[in-house]
Design a protein around this motif. Sequence first.
Motif, PDB file in Angstrom:
ATOM      1  N   LYS A 143       0.850  -1.188   0.000  1.00 57.08           N
ATOM      2  CA  LYS A 143       0.000   0.000   0.000  1.00 57.08           C
ATOM      3  C   LYS A 143       0.885   1.237   0.000  1.00 57.08           C
ATOM      4  CE  LYS A 143      -2.529   2.068   3.549  1.00 57.08           C
ATOM      5  NZ  LYS A 143      -2.107   3.360   3.202  1.00 57.08           N
ATOM      6  N   ASN A 144       0.494   2.244  -0.760  1.00 55.65           N
ATOM      7  CA  ASN A 144       1.237   3.489  -0.801  1.00 55.65           C
ATOM      8  C   ASN A 144       1.146   4.178   0.554  1.00 55.65           C
ATOM      9  OD1 ASN A 144       2.385   5.925  -1.357  1.00 55.65           O
ATOM     10  ND2 ASN A 144       1.164   6.348  -3.175  1.00 55.65           N
ATOM     11  N   ALA A 145       2.274   4.497   1.148  1.00 52.24           N
ATOM     12  CA  ALA A 145       2.293   5.099   2.478  1.00 52.24           C
ATOM     13  C   ALA A 145       1.818   6.550   2.466  1.00 52.24           C
ATOM     14  CB  ALA A 145       3.695   5.031   3.061  1.00 52.24           C
ATOM     15  N   MET A 146       1.800   7.184   1.310  1.00 50.49           N
ATOM     16  CA  MET A 146       1.433   8.587   1.245  1.00 50.49           C
ATOM     17  C   MET A 146      -0.056   8.806   1.041  1.00 50.49           C
ATOM     18  SD  MET A 146       4.340   9.842   1.767  1.00 50.49           S
ATOM     19  CE  MET A 146       4.064  11.558   1.494  1.00 50.49           C
TER      20      MET A 146
END
Length: 92
Positions: free
Chosen positions: A10-13
């Motif tokens: 999952k994209n952390a941003m």
Amino acid sequence: MAARIYQRPKNAMQSGKARTSEWVLEFEQSEAQRPDPLMGWTGSADTQSQVVLTFPSMEAAQAYAAKYGIPARVHATPPRHLKIQAYADNFR
């Protein structure tokens, strides 16, 4: 020309989970990167490290690697831990 198969994290941003169900086959680097003396950029003559293939499932990625004789390692996806809390818990 070894490869690794893993599930996209999952994209952390961002809070969304787009493209996290895809499995990725990525080739490992066969030679070390070296700095260019003129520009200072790092690079190598290994073009396989630029290839990233996506598959809908792990089995499809493994079947592709087996079909073309690519030795591949599967990296397991770590379990996700949700920390459920209410907004009021910030003020305890």
